[in-house]
Design a protein around this motif. Structure first.
Motif, PDB file in Angstrom:
ATOM      1  N   GLY A 123       1.146  -1.728   0.066  1.00 34.03           N
ATOM      2  CA  GLY A 123       0.014   0.011  -0.097  1.00 34.03           C
ATOM      3  C   GLY A 123       0.698   1.763   0.247  1.00 34.03           C
ATOM      4  N   THR A 124       1.869   1.217  -0.366  1.00 30.00           N
ATOM      5  CA  THR A 124       3.109   2.504  -0.739  1.00 30.00           C
ATOM      6  C   THR A 124       2.670   3.241  -1.932  1.00 30.00           C
ATOM      7  OG1 THR A 124       4.785   1.309  -0.834  1.00 30.00           O
ATOM      8  CG2 THR A 124       4.404   1.162   1.259  1.00 30.00           C
ATOM      9  N   SER A 125       2.418   2.657  -2.653  1.00 32.14           N
ATOM     10  CA  SER A 125       2.220   3.375  -4.058  1.00 32.14           C
ATOM     11  C   SER A 125       0.599   2.957  -4.117  1.00 32.14           C
ATOM     12  CB  SER A 125       2.762   2.534  -4.684  1.00 32.14           C
ATOM     13  OG  SER A 125       4.665   2.891  -4.719  1.00 32.14           O
ATOM     14  N   HIS A 126      -0.283   4.014  -3.866  1.00 32.59           N
ATOM     15  CA  HIS A 126      -1.658   3.992  -4.190  1.00 32.59           C
ATOM     16  C   HIS A 126      -2.098   4.413  -5.729  1.00 32.59           C
ATOM     17  CE1 HIS A 126      -3.092   1.637  -0.515  1.00 32.59           C
ATOM     18  NE2 HIS A 126      -2.793   3.210  -0.494  1.00 32.59           N
ATOM     19  N   ASN A 127      -2.999   3.718  -6.495  1.00 35.27           N
ATOM     20  CA  ASN A 127      -3.311   4.095  -8.299  1.00 35.27           C
ATOM     21  C   ASN A 127      -2.754   5.082  -8.910  1.00 35.27           C
ATOM     22  OD1 ASN A 127      -5.737   3.658  -7.124  1.00 35.27           O
ATOM     23  ND2 ASN A 127      -5.777   6.265  -5.330  1.00 35.27           N
ATOM     24  N   GLN A 128      -1.097   4.011  -8.772  1.00 42.52           N
ATOM     25  CA  GLN A 128      -0.276   4.322  -9.514  1.00 42.52           C
ATOM     26  C   GLN A 128      -0.228   3.003 -10.505  1.00 42.52           C
ATOM     27  OE1 GLN A 128       2.594   5.847  -7.321  1.00 42.52           O
ATOM     28  NE2 GLN A 128       3.091   7.233  -8.540  1.00 42.52           N
ATOM     29  N   GLY A 129       0.448   3.494 -12.160  1.00 43.42           N
ATOM     30  CA  GLY A 129       0.641   2.141 -13.112  1.00 43.42           C
ATOM     31  C   GLY A 129       1.263   1.462 -12.507  1.00 43.42           C
ATOM     32  N   ILE A 130       2.295   0.129 -13.441  1.00 39.64           N
ATOM     33  CA  ILE A 130       3.234  -0.562 -13.085  1.00 39.64           C
ATOM     34  C   ILE A 130       4.794   0.859 -13.360  1.00 39.64           C
ATOM     35  CG2 ILE A 130       4.679  -2.144 -14.188  1.00 39.64           C
ATOM     36  CD1 ILE A 130       2.391  -3.496 -14.028  1.00 39.64           C
ATOM     37  N   MET A 131       4.777   1.061 -14.969  1.00 35.70           N
ATOM     38  CA  MET A 131       5.486   2.080 -15.128  1.00 35.70           C
ATOM     39  C   MET A 131       5.824   3.389 -14.569  1.00 35.70           C
ATOM     40  SD  MET A 131       6.753   0.411 -17.438  1.00 35.70           S
ATOM     41  CE  MET A 131       7.955   1.323 -18.090  1.00 35.70           C
ATOM     42  N   SER A 132       4.957   3.868 -13.980  1.00 35.54           N
ATOM     43  CA  SER A 132       4.246   4.922 -13.337  1.00 35.54           C
ATOM     44  C   SER A 132       5.918   5.024 -11.528  1.00 35.54           C
ATOM     45  CB  SER A 132       2.964   5.601 -12.947  1.00 35.54           C
ATOM     46  OG  SER A 132       3.552   6.810 -12.227  1.00 35.54           O
ATOM     47  N   ILE A 133       5.625   3.418 -10.837  1.00 35.72           N
ATOM     48  CA  ILE A 133       5.690   3.091  -9.569  1.00 35.72           C
ATOM     49  C   ILE A 133       7.571   2.907  -9.990  1.00 35.72           C
ATOM     50  CG2 ILE A 133       5.968   1.536  -7.802  1.00 35.72           C
ATOM     51  CD1 ILE A 133       2.944   1.151  -8.582  1.00 35.72           C
TER      52      ILE A 133
END
Length: 181
Positions: A123-133
């Protein structure tokens, strides 16, 4: 065979992901679940089915290519080794060696997706896509962070896959020799 492997791995990921999410959150230390049923209940209440399937896309992006790459490299390397040694059955040590080399290659290639998957699941990267993360990780911590945890993953995944194939080959040869042939 490759298509069947990809589909079966996808089904396995989808079926087991809720367990993986609970495991990742327990290990993170961020959440204070008292039991597995309580964890599942809290995730369901707070996040719904989406919470139990956190990181699905990253897990598929990690596991499906891992299986495809591993199987492709493994089948090619064992076939080449059989031709090189002029035998139809490889010594288990050769099979284990092929499995280890192929496991290392597949693990290194898919490791960045494992890092993303973990971020999504805890849960440290909500509502983000793979490439964005991935871009966020590279911008904040550098490219090497995408390979954090590679050594334990390589050891675990490589040995698990290599031993599985070694046992498979030996059992197959035994069954074929005594019951089919």
């Amino acid at each position: 065979a490759l298509f069947i492997g990809v589909v079966s791995r996808g089904i396995a990921v989808f079926s087991l992901l809720p367990i993986t999410v609970v495991k990742a959150r327990y290990e993170s230390g961020i959440y204070t679940y008292k039991s597995v049923p309580q964890a599942v209940k809290q995730i369901w209440i707070r996040e719904g089915v989406r919470g139990l399937y956190s990181g699905l896309s990253a897990t598929l992006a990690r596991d499906v290519p891992f299986s495809a790459i591993y199987y492709l490299l493994y089948s090619q390397s064992t076939q080449s080794l059989k031709q090189l040694t002029n035998t139809s059955h490889l010594n288990p040590i050769y099979v284990l060696s092929c499995g280890c080399v192929c496991g290392v290659c597949a693990s290194v290639i898919t490791q960045p997706f494992d890092v993303v998957k973990t971020r999504l699941q805890i849960g440290t990267s909500h509502n983000q896509g793979i490439m964005s993360i991935m871009m966020s990780i590279v911008n904040k911590d550098g490219m090497k962070y995408l390979f954090r945890g590679l050594t334990p993953r390589v050891i675990r995944r490589t040995l698990m896959a290599a031993f599985t194939w070694m046992f498979y080959e030996e059992i197959y040869q035994t069954v074929y020799k005594y019951y089919i042939n």
